[in-house]
Enzyme design. Structure first.
Site, PDB file in Angstrom:
ATOM      1  N   ARG A 175      12.213  -5.297   4.697  1.00 39.96           N
ATOM      2  CA  ARG A 175      11.901  -3.909   4.337  1.00 39.96           C
ATOM      3  C   ARG A 175      12.870  -2.901   4.968  1.00 39.96           C
ATOM      4  O   ARG A 175      13.277  -3.038   6.120  1.00 39.96           O
ATOM      5  CB  ARG A 175      10.481  -3.564   4.781  1.00 39.96           C
ATOM      6  CG  ARG A 175      10.170  -2.087   4.624  1.00 39.96           C
ATOM      7  CD  ARG A 175       8.726  -1.757   4.708  1.00 39.96           C
ATOM      8  NE  ARG A 175       8.119  -2.113   5.982  1.00 39.96           N
ATOM      9  CZ  ARG A 175       6.826  -2.003   6.228  1.00 39.96           C
ATOM     10  NH1 ARG A 175       6.008  -1.592   5.284  1.00 39.96           N
ATOM     11  NH2 ARG A 175       6.349  -2.344   7.397  1.00 39.96           N
ATOM     12  N   ARG A 224       0.246  -8.583  13.447  1.00 43.12           N
ATOM     13  CA  ARG A 224      -0.420  -7.569  12.607  1.00 43.12           C
ATOM     14  C   ARG A 224      -1.314  -8.238  11.564  1.00 43.12           C
ATOM     15  O   ARG A 224      -2.390  -7.739  11.237  1.00 43.12           O
ATOM     16  CB  ARG A 224       0.641  -6.684  11.928  1.00 43.12           C
ATOM     17  CG  ARG A 224       1.292  -5.734  12.918  1.00 43.12           C
ATOM     18  CD  ARG A 224       2.613  -5.189  12.425  1.00 43.12           C
ATOM     19  NE  ARG A 224       2.527  -4.472  11.187  1.00 43.12           N
ATOM     20  CZ  ARG A 224       3.556  -4.258  10.374  1.00 43.12           C
ATOM     21  NH1 ARG A 224       4.760  -4.715  10.701  1.00 43.12           N
ATOM     22  NH2 ARG A 224       3.392  -3.604   9.256  1.00 43.12           N
ATOM     23  N   ARG A 234      -9.378   0.890   9.483  1.00 40.06           N
ATOM     24  CA  ARG A 234      -8.943  -0.499   9.706  1.00 40.06           C
ATOM     25  C   ARG A 234      -9.996  -1.331  10.402  1.00 40.06           C
ATOM     26  O   ARG A 234      -9.745  -2.480  10.751  1.00 40.06           O
ATOM     27  CB  ARG A 234      -7.706  -0.522  10.583  1.00 40.06           C
ATOM     28  CG  ARG A 234      -6.556   0.078   9.882  1.00 40.06           C
ATOM     29  CD  ARG A 234      -5.294  -0.580  10.284  1.00 40.06           C
ATOM     30  NE  ARG A 234      -4.252   0.213   9.717  1.00 40.06           N
ATOM     31  CZ  ARG A 234      -3.038  -0.210   9.502  1.00 40.06           C
ATOM     32  NH1 ARG A 234      -2.694  -1.415   9.832  1.00 40.06           N
ATOM     33  NH2 ARG A 234      -2.155   0.577   8.968  1.00 40.06           N
ATOM     34  N   LYS A 259       0.840  -1.214   0.000  1.00 42.79           N
ATOM     35  CA  LYS A 259       0.000   0.000   0.000  1.00 42.79           C
ATOM     36  C   LYS A 259       0.872   1.260   0.000  1.00 42.79           C
ATOM     37  O   LYS A 259       0.649   2.184  -0.773  1.00 42.79           O
ATOM     38  CB  LYS A 259      -0.925   0.030   1.238  1.00 42.79           C
ATOM     39  CG  LYS A 259      -1.795  -1.202   1.404  1.00 42.79           C
ATOM     40  CD  LYS A 259      -2.672  -1.119   2.636  1.00 42.79           C
ATOM     41  CE  LYS A 259      -1.941  -1.002   3.957  1.00 42.79           C
ATOM     42  NZ  LYS A 259      -1.119  -2.167   4.331  1.00 42.79           N
ATOM     43  N   ARG A 276      11.914  -0.929  10.473  1.00 41.46           N
ATOM     44  CA  ARG A 276      10.832  -0.604  11.415  1.00 41.46           C
ATOM     45  C   ARG A 276      10.796  -1.600  12.572  1.00 41.46           C
ATOM     46  O   ARG A 276      10.953  -2.804  12.362  1.00 41.46           O
ATOM     47  CB  ARG A 276       9.486  -0.608  10.673  1.00 41.46           C
ATOM     48  CG  ARG A 276       9.165   0.740  10.071  1.00 41.46           C
ATOM     49  CD  ARG A 276       7.962   0.733   9.193  1.00 41.46           C
ATOM     50  NE  ARG A 276       6.780   0.107   9.767  1.00 41.46           N
ATOM     51  CZ  ARG A 276       5.609   0.040   9.159  1.00 41.46           C
ATOM     52  NH1 ARG A 276       5.467   0.571   7.957  1.00 41.46           N
ATOM     53  NH2 ARG A 276       4.590  -0.554   9.724  1.00 41.46           N
TER      54      ARG A 276
HETATM   55  P1  AP5 Z   1       4.960  -1.548   1.744  1.00 46.54           P
HETATM   56  O1  AP5 Z   1       4.591  -0.732   0.559  1.00 46.54           O
HETATM   57  O2  AP5 Z   1       5.735  -0.881   2.847  1.00 46.54           O
HETATM   58  O3  AP5 Z   1       3.665  -2.296   2.326  1.00 46.54           O
HETATM   59  P2  AP5 Z   1       2.450  -1.715   3.179  1.00 46.54           P
HETATM   60  O4  AP5 Z   1       1.220  -2.400   2.698  1.00 46.54           O
HETATM   61  O5  AP5 Z   1       2.441  -0.201   3.164  1.00 46.54           O
HETATM   62  O6  AP5 Z   1       2.867  -2.280   4.601  1.00 46.54           O
HETATM   63  P3  AP5 Z   1       2.834  -1.649   6.054  1.00 46.54           P
HETATM   64  O7  AP5 Z   1       3.567  -2.621   6.923  1.00 46.54           O
HETATM   65  O8  AP5 Z   1       3.348  -0.233   6.084  1.00 46.54           O
HETATM   66  O9  AP5 Z   1       1.344  -1.646   6.345  1.00 46.54           O
HETATM   67  P4  AP5 Z   1       0.670  -1.684   7.707  1.00 46.54           P
HETATM   68  O10 AP5 Z   1      -0.699  -1.378   7.269  1.00 46.54           O
HETATM   69  O11 AP5 Z   1       0.819  -2.866   8.549  1.00 46.54           O
HETATM   70  O12 AP5 Z   1       1.486  -0.606   8.566  1.00 46.54           O
HETATM   71  P5  AP5 Z   1       1.159   0.904   8.965  1.00 46.54           P
HETATM   72  O13 AP5 Z   1       2.399   1.664   8.900  1.00 46.54           O
HETATM   73  O14 AP5 Z   1      -0.018   1.412   8.229  1.00 46.54           O
HETATM   74  O15 AP5 Z   1       5.795  -2.814   1.207  1.00 46.54           O
HETATM   75  C1  AP5 Z   1       6.352  -3.752   2.107  1.00 46.54           C
HETATM   76  C2  AP5 Z   1       7.675  -4.325   1.541  1.00 46.54           C
HETATM   77  O16 AP5 Z   1       7.387  -5.067   0.352  1.00 46.54           O
HETATM   78  C3  AP5 Z   1       8.701  -3.256   1.121  1.00 46.54           C
HETATM   79  O17 AP5 Z   1       9.985  -3.715   1.423  1.00 46.54           O
HETATM   80  C4  AP5 Z   1       8.501  -3.103  -0.394  1.00 46.54           C
HETATM   81  O18 AP5 Z   1       9.697  -2.721  -1.055  1.00 46.54           O
HETATM   82  C5  AP5 Z   1       8.069  -4.514  -0.785  1.00 46.54           C
HETATM   83  N1  AP5 Z   1       7.109  -4.535  -1.883  1.00 46.54           N
HETATM   84  C6  AP5 Z   1       6.081  -3.684  -2.075  1.00 46.54           C
HETATM   85  N2  AP5 Z   1       5.381  -4.018  -3.182  1.00 46.54           N
HETATM   86  C7  AP5 Z   1       5.989  -5.122  -3.683  1.00 46.54           C
HETATM   87  C8  AP5 Z   1       5.729  -5.965  -4.826  1.00 46.54           C
HETATM   88  N3  AP5 Z   1       4.703  -5.714  -5.648  1.00 46.54           N
HETATM   89  N4  AP5 Z   1       6.543  -7.034  -5.038  1.00 46.54           N
HETATM   90  C9  AP5 Z   1       7.596  -7.289  -4.195  1.00 46.54           C
HETATM   91  N5  AP5 Z   1       7.896  -6.535  -3.114  1.00 46.54           N
HETATM   92  C10 AP5 Z   1       7.091  -5.457  -2.858  1.00 46.54           C
HETATM   93  O19 AP5 Z   1       0.690   0.723  10.500  1.00 46.54           O
HETATM   94  C11 AP5 Z   1       1.625   0.439  11.519  1.00 46.54           C
HETATM   95  C12 AP5 Z   1       0.919   0.416  12.863  1.00 46.54           C
HETATM   96  O20 AP5 Z   1       0.312   1.693  13.139  1.00 46.54           O
HETATM   97  C13 AP5 Z   1      -0.241  -0.598  12.982  1.00 46.54           C
HETATM   98  O21 AP5 Z   1       0.207  -1.900  13.310  1.00 46.54           O
HETATM   99  C14 AP5 Z   1      -1.068   0.050  14.110  1.00 46.54           C
HETATM  100  O22 AP5 Z   1      -0.481  -0.189  15.379  1.00 46.54           O
HETATM  101  C15 AP5 Z   1      -0.942   1.534  13.799  1.00 46.54           C
HETATM  102  N6  AP5 Z   1      -2.016   2.009  12.907  1.00 46.54           N
HETATM  103  C16 AP5 Z   1      -1.867   2.479  11.644  1.00 46.54           C
HETATM  104  N7  AP5 Z   1      -3.059   2.827  11.138  1.00 46.54           N
HETATM  105  C17 AP5 Z   1      -3.983   2.563  12.097  1.00 46.54           C
HETATM  106  C18 AP5 Z   1      -5.397   2.696  12.159  1.00 46.54           C
HETATM  107  N8  AP5 Z   1      -6.118   3.153  11.121  1.00 46.54           N
HETATM  108  N9  AP5 Z   1      -6.021   2.334  13.316  1.00 46.54           N
HETATM  109  C19 AP5 Z   1      -5.334   1.868  14.377  1.00 46.54           C
HETATM  110  N10 AP5 Z   1      -3.994   1.702  14.375  1.00 46.54           N
HETATM  111  C20 AP5 Z   1      -3.317   2.050  13.241  1.00 46.54           C
END
Ligand code: AP5
Length: 217
Positions: A127, A171, A88, A13, A160
């Protein structure tokens, strides 16, 4: 043309949001990035959310919704948004509906990034992330030109703290239990578009562009 990305952790994403925001001149709202900014600045919100993020749990809805509301109030109607990682759960989805309505905004597209759990673990345990530029790398699949340094900003890349395998698995569990019901929610609204997130980043990007070109708004 407000857009929403739903998908498990590591489904790409953030990678796609950064690229799409640049291409289409959209504002990128990543609640995860905003929380990490607060953590880094050791703000009061940062202190309140630390424990949840470290454990891979959802931050309480009230704190999350308030943060999104502040973000929305700072934008003009002309500025369109990619929501990445919010909502979420159903409670957040309903809060978002209210916020959008009050602001006179509308969601045009919801993209669900589909990927198997095992692929997620492989991706997240490799990552690397640049906190200032928001650029995302992978130690094997997408290494930076110079090891440990962001190609765009020159800053040092970090791992991270919530990308350890056991936290990634927590997660994923949170995603399956809390976030998956949103797929139905947005499908019923006629907004859902499924994207195969297991293909290359460029192929995913082209699928997004193709879907966006099909509709305007
Ligand atoms: P990446 O693009 O970073 O993936 P992502 O889907 O953005 O993953 P996240 O881990 O950031 O999502 P998340 O939703 O768990 O975390 P968030 O920060 O929102 O890609 C991942 C890896 O794969 C990279 O190395 C990339 O290079 C590689 N890649 C990408 N595309 C690829 C492809 N097509 N092929 C091969 N490789 C690829 O949330 C973190 C924390 O914040 C949560 O756990 C929670 O505690 C809190 N939080 C955030 N939002 C909320 C909410 N709305 N409500 C409550 N708590 C929240």
């Amino acid at each position: 043309m407000d857009i929403l990305f739903i998908g498990p952790p590591g489904s790409g994403k953030g990678t796609q949001a950064v690229k799409l925001a640049e291409r289409k001149k959209l504002k990128h709202l990543s609640t995860g990035d905003l929380f990490r900014k607060h953590l880094k600045e050791k703000s009061s919100l940062g202190q309140q959310v630390q424990l949840y993020i470290d454990k891979g749990e959802l931050v309480p809805d009230r704190l999350t919704n308030d943060m999104v509301e502040v973000f929305l109030k700072e934008l003009s109607l002309e500025e369109k948004i990619i929501f990445d990682g919010f909502p979420r759960n159903l409670f957040q989805a309903s809060a978002l509906d209210q916020m959008l309505k009050q602001a006179g905004r509308q969601l045009a597209h919801v993209f669900y990034f589909e990927i198997a759990d095992d692929q997620v673990v492989d991706r997240l345990t490799g990552r690397l992330w640049a906190p200032k530029s928001g650029c995302i790398y992978h130690i094997r699949n997408k290494p930076p030109q110079k090891a440990g340094i962001c190609d765009q900003s020159g800053e040092a890349l970090i791992v991270r703290s919530d990308d350890k395998e056991e936290i990634v698995r927590s997660r994923l569990k949170v995603f399956h239990e809390n976030t998956k019901p949103l797929i139905d929610y947005y499908e019923k609204k006629g907004l859902l578009n499924r994207i195969s997130a297991e293909t290359s980043p460029e192929t995913v990007f082209q699928s997004l562009l193709k879907a966006l070109e099909g509709k305007s708004g």
